[in-house]
Design a protein around this motif. Structure first.
Motif: not given
Length: 129
Positions: A53-54, A57-58, A90
């Motif tokens: 999941n992370q 995001y990247n 971000s």
């Protein structure tokens, strides 16, 4: 200055694509999860959904930065600039959060946040000059 700024923004995006690849595609390799401080296969298996999941995001931040650079290059300076500032900001904010996670993450936070910081500064300077 805008050319240098967009090159550095692109580099920040490339770094985040590489992080995506490690977290979401190559996580099963011990050489990858060990880079993230994971000590065992059992821990890697437990953390895998979060890393997956992370990683995305990247990737999404990188895509935003790429699109922002393309828009700036196409003459849509306001839209592209807003997207670039948001995405590299971000990335920088995420690196600051990572530092607050513990001293063991300082190196990773510096890798994740230094280029976006430089990109943000250069991009803002290019906008005001």
């Amino acid at each position: 200055m805008i050319i240098l700024a967009t090159v550095v923004v692109t580099l920040a995006a490339v770094i985040h694509v590489a992080i995506f690849a490690m977290e979401s595609i190559s996580w099963a390799k011990p050489s990858v999860w060990k880079r993230f401080g994971v000590k065992s296969q059992a821990q890697a298996d437990t953390v895998r959904p979060m890393a997956y999941n992370q990683g995305f995001y990247n990737l999404f931040l990188a895509i935003g930065a790429f699109i922002g650079v393309i828009l700036v290059g196409a003459g849509a300076h306001e839209a592209g600039g807003a997207l670039v500032i948001f995405t590299v900001g971000s990335m920088l904010a995420a690196s600051i959060v990572l530092i607050t996670s513990g001293r063991g993450y300082i190196r990773a936070a510096l890798i994740q946040g230094t280029v976006p910081l430089i990109a943000l500064v250069l991009f803002i300077i290019s906008l005001v000059s």
